[in-house]
Design an enzyme around this catalytic site. Sequence first.
Site, PDB file in Angstrom:
ATOM      1  N   GLY A   1       0.767  -1.250   0.000  1.00  0.00           N
ATOM      2  CA  GLY A   1       0.000   0.000   0.000  1.00  0.00           C
ATOM      3  C   GLY A   1       0.792   1.291   0.000  1.00  0.00           C
TER       4      GLY A   1
ATOM      5  N   ASP B   1       0.986   3.410   4.450  1.00  0.00           N
ATOM      6  CA  ASP B   1      -0.045   4.174   3.743  1.00  0.00           C
ATOM      7  C   ASP B   1      -1.131   4.661   4.698  1.00  0.00           C
ATOM      8  OD1 ASP B   1      -0.915   1.585   4.287  1.00  0.00           O
ATOM      9  OD2 ASP B   1      -1.783   1.227   2.313  1.00  0.00           O
TER      10      ASP B   1
ATOM     11  N   ASP C   1      -5.063   2.051  10.624  1.00  0.00           N
ATOM     12  CA  ASP C   1      -6.493   1.838  10.825  1.00  0.00           C
ATOM     13  C   ASP C   1      -6.702   1.297  12.249  1.00  0.00           C
ATOM     14  OD1 ASP C   1      -9.193   1.418   9.367  1.00  0.00           O
ATOM     15  OD2 ASP C   1      -8.767  -0.596  10.060  1.00  0.00           O
TER      16      ASP C   1
END
Length: 176
Positions: free
Chosen positions: A44, A99, A102
Amino acid sequence: MIESMKLSQLISEDQIQERIKEMGEEITDKYENGDLIVLGVLKGSFMFYSDLVRAIDLDIKCDFLGVTSYVGAKSSGECKLTLDVGMSLKDQNVLIVEDIVDTGLTMNFLKQHLEKRGVKSLSTASLLFKPDALKVECSIDHVGFEIANDFVVGYGLDYQGMYRNMPYIAQVQNMN
Ligand code: IMP
């Protein structure tokens, strides 16, 4: 294009590039008197990584790590290393480039993994950070943008392997 998905632009290409310039200056100032190894987390971060390293005005070394945890749009919660760093990290300043953070599980997994390699210092940079999605405590030293707890794609981020080549970040709506 996946038919059931609608994308709406969240962060433009210009906004991304402007912020990366600032982040590069921040990192340049922080490490101006020392060596730095910058580690990109595949897949990512590939686009963010390549823009960020060009915004860092220092002699750095570049290497990569691979890790998986996502299945579709959900984190499996289990991180697995798919590629390890080739070079020695002993007594080195290391910057991990992600990237997006979360749940925080991947970044914490990587921090623990790299600390075992005897680094001198370990810092973290992430283009995106979803503070409301965190499942574990995870602080990031250099954050590009804080975003809401929504699934996003583009600029390296994917859904089922797609959308990584979009030059901007889009929010995904109407996902089944
Ligand atoms: P975490 O372990 O839950 O913090 O997730 C980290 C990884 O999950 C990132 O490196 C991404 O590959 C993936 N991920 C998390 N949120 C998103 C998203 O909104 N879109 C695409 N990939 C995501």
